[in-house]
Design a protein around this motif. Structure first.
Motif, mmCIF file in Angstrom:
data_model
loop_
_atom_site.group_PDB
_atom_site.id
_atom_site.type_symbol
_atom_site.label_atom_id
_atom_site.label_comp_id
_atom_site.label_asym_id
_atom_site.label_seq_id
_atom_site.Cartn_x
_atom_site.Cartn_y
_atom_site.Cartn_z
ATOM 1 N N MET A 166 -6.205 66.978 -12.290
ATOM 2 C CA MET A 166 -6.152 66.057 -11.156
ATOM 3 C C MET A 166 -7.307 65.057 -11.245
ATOM 4 N N THR A 167 -7.005 63.785 -11.043
ATOM 5 C CA THR A 167 -8.056 62.774 -11.081
ATOM 6 C C THR A 167 -8.905 62.863 -9.825
ATOM 7 N N ALA A 168 -10.231 62.757 -9.990
ATOM 8 C CA ALA A 168 -11.120 62.806 -8.828
ATOM 9 C C ALA A 168 -10.954 61.534 -8.003
ATOM 10 N N ALA A 169 -11.007 61.682 -6.670
ATOM 11 C CA ALA A 169 -10.905 60.519 -5.780
ATOM 12 C C ALA A 169 -12.256 59.816 -5.732
ATOM 13 N N SER A 170 -12.229 58.483 -5.787
ATOM 14 C CA SER A 170 -13.489 57.729 -5.773
ATOM 15 C C SER A 170 -13.945 57.498 -4.326
ATOM 16 N N VAL A 171 -15.246 57.687 -4.095
ATOM 17 C CA VAL A 171 -15.823 57.575 -2.751
ATOM 18 C C VAL A 171 -17.006 56.608 -2.788
ATOM 19 N N MET A 172 -17.119 55.777 -1.738
ATOM 20 C CA MET A 172 -18.281 54.914 -1.595
ATOM 21 C C MET A 172 -18.941 55.193 -0.245
ATOM 22 N N VAL A 173 -20.269 55.207 -0.213
ATOM 23 C CA VAL A 173 -21.013 55.494 1.022
ATOM 24 C C VAL A 173 -21.670 54.217 1.523
ATOM 25 N N LEU A 212 -21.261 65.442 -2.977
ATOM 26 C CA LEU A 212 -20.076 65.076 -3.748
ATOM 27 C C LEU A 212 -20.200 65.506 -5.204
ATOM 28 N N ARG A 213 -21.439 65.548 -5.690
ATOM 29 C CA ARG A 213 -21.643 65.987 -7.081
ATOM 30 C C ARG A 213 -21.185 67.421 -7.286
ATOM 31 N N SER A 214 -21.248 68.196 -6.206
ATOM 32 C CA SER A 214 -20.885 69.617 -6.329
ATOM 33 C C SER A 214 -19.379 69.836 -6.224
ATOM 34 N N ASP A 215 -18.618 68.746 -5.990
ATOM 35 C CA ASP A 215 -17.170 68.902 -5.849
ATOM 36 C C ASP A 215 -16.442 68.050 -6.884
ATOM 37 N N PRO A 216 -15.708 68.686 -7.786
ATOM 38 C CA PRO A 216 -15.063 67.940 -8.874
ATOM 39 C C PRO A 216 -13.910 67.033 -8.418
ATOM 40 N N THR A 217 -13.411 67.238 -7.181
ATOM 41 C CA THR A 217 -12.271 66.431 -6.731
ATOM 42 C C THR A 217 -12.708 65.099 -6.110
ATOM 43 N N LEU A 218 -14.026 64.946 -5.879
ATOM 44 C CA LEU A 218 -14.542 63.715 -5.280
ATOM 45 C C LEU A 218 -15.618 63.124 -6.191
ATOM 46 N N ARG A 219 -15.578 61.820 -6.365
ATOM 47 C CA ARG A 219 -16.528 61.178 -7.283
ATOM 48 C C ARG A 219 -17.159 59.976 -6.589
ATOM 49 N N LEU A 220 -18.492 59.993 -6.462
ATOM 50 C CA LEU A 220 -19.185 58.868 -5.831
ATOM 51 C C LEU A 220 -19.263 57.703 -6.815
ATOM 52 N N VAL A 221 -18.766 56.527 -6.389
ATOM 53 C CA VAL A 221 -18.761 55.381 -7.303
ATOM 54 C C VAL A 221 -19.743 54.292 -6.895
ATOM 55 N N GLY A 222 -20.291 54.396 -5.672
ATOM 56 C CA GLY A 222 -21.235 53.361 -5.265
ATOM 57 C C GLY A 222 -21.695 53.557 -3.841
ATOM 58 N N ALA A 223 -22.677 52.744 -3.436
ATOM 59 C CA ALA A 223 -23.215 52.813 -2.079
ATOM 60 C C ALA A 223 -23.613 51.414 -1.639
ATOM 61 N N ALA A 224 -23.709 51.223 -0.323
ATOM 62 C CA ALA A 224 -24.167 49.951 0.237
ATOM 63 C C ALA A 224 -24.948 50.268 1.499
ATOM 64 N N GLU A 225 -25.909 49.387 1.855
ATOM 65 C CA GLU A 225 -26.732 49.688 3.025
ATOM 66 C C GLU A 225 -26.488 48.727 4.191
ATOM 67 N N SER A 226 -25.484 47.855 4.059
ATOM 68 C CA SER A 226 -25.149 46.953 5.159
ATOM 69 C C SER A 226 -23.650 46.652 5.120
ATOM 70 N N GLY A 227 -23.146 46.109 6.214
ATOM 71 C CA GLY A 227 -21.727 45.777 6.277
ATOM 72 C C GLY A 227 -21.338 44.729 5.250
ATOM 73 N N ARG A 228 -22.151 43.681 5.159
ATOM 74 C CA ARG A 228 -21.808 42.599 4.228
ATOM 75 C C ARG A 228 -21.853 43.063 2.775
ATOM 76 N N ALA A 229 -22.855 43.883 2.459
ATOM 77 C CA ALA A 229 -22.942 44.424 1.097
ATOM 78 C C ALA A 229 -21.734 45.309 0.812
ATOM 79 N N ALA A 230 -21.292 46.046 1.833
ATOM 80 C CA ALA A 230 -20.132 46.942 1.670
ATOM 81 C C ALA A 230 -18.881 46.150 1.315
#
Length: 207
Positions: A1-8, A23-41
């Motif tokens: 199963m492909t891991a689902a990509s997640v952004m914070v 998320l690192r401890s769960d193989p079904t979820l993969r963190l792909v990026g982060a942002a610290e503001s709405g516009r950056a998101a």
């Protein structure tokens, strides 16, 4: 199963780091990026197109409902979960109405967070039961009043004592737009000024 990509999206590094570790401890979820503001998101989501976006309710530059509405335009297929420390915040109602797929509290245990995110990815709407137990009543009151979510949000900030320029800064709207929303809210509530409007909104169970 492909891991689902997640952004914070959160302006607190400790939250971003905590979610990353989880998320690192769960193989079904993969963190792909982060942002610290709405516009950056908005920029990062357009680039990364993650399966799921974990979004803080209170960002330094935009309200979560505004971010959600913009994300829905940019990346309609992405699931959005609002992650907040404030369980009774009326902004959560607006976030759900704007198209959030879930709302979770930040004190949720790690395994519960992963499980909730998986459920959202399966197409469920997941809201922590401690959030807004009177949500249904408040939404009914809003429907009866005829106010739009945006008119309500501007009126709610006015009720907190914010001036029009402050409301404009909080919401990212122009001052003229804030004035227009307030005038429209006053008209719908049959009020002559903002004090009367706040009183009538409070009586109607909106504030």
């Amino acid at each position: 199963m492909t891991a689902a990509s997640v952004m914070v999206v959160d302006d607190h590094p400790v939250v971003r780091d905590g979610v990353t570790l989880l998320l690192r401890s769960d193989p079904t979820l993969r963190l792909v990026g982060a942002a610290e503001s709405g516009r950056a998101a908005l920029v990062r989501v357009a680039e990364l197109r993650p399966d799921l976006i974990l979004l803080d309710l209170r960002l330094p530059d935009m309200l979560a409902p505004e971010v959600i509405a913009a994300l829905r335009q940019i990346h309609p297929g992405g699931r959005i979960v609002v992650f907040t420390a404030h369980g009774d915040h009326q902004g959560l109602c607006a976030a759900l109405d704007a198209g959030a797929n879930g709302c979770l509290l930040k004190d949720v245990a790690g395994t519960d967070l992963v499980s909730a995110l998986r459920r959202v990815l399966r197409g469920e709407r997941v809201v922590d039961p401690r959030i807004l137990p009177d949500q249904g009543q408040q939404s009914d009151a809003l429907a009866r009043s005829g106010l739009t979510r945006r008119e309500y949000e501007v009126l709610r900030l006015a009720a907190q004592g914010q001036t029009n320029p402050e409301i404009a800064e909080t919401t990212g709207l122009t001052r003229n737009t804030v004035k227009t929303y307030l005038q429209s809210a006053l008209h719908k509530l049959g009020a002559r000024n903002r004090v009367e409007a706040i009183g009538k909104a409070s009586e109607a169970g909106l504030l």
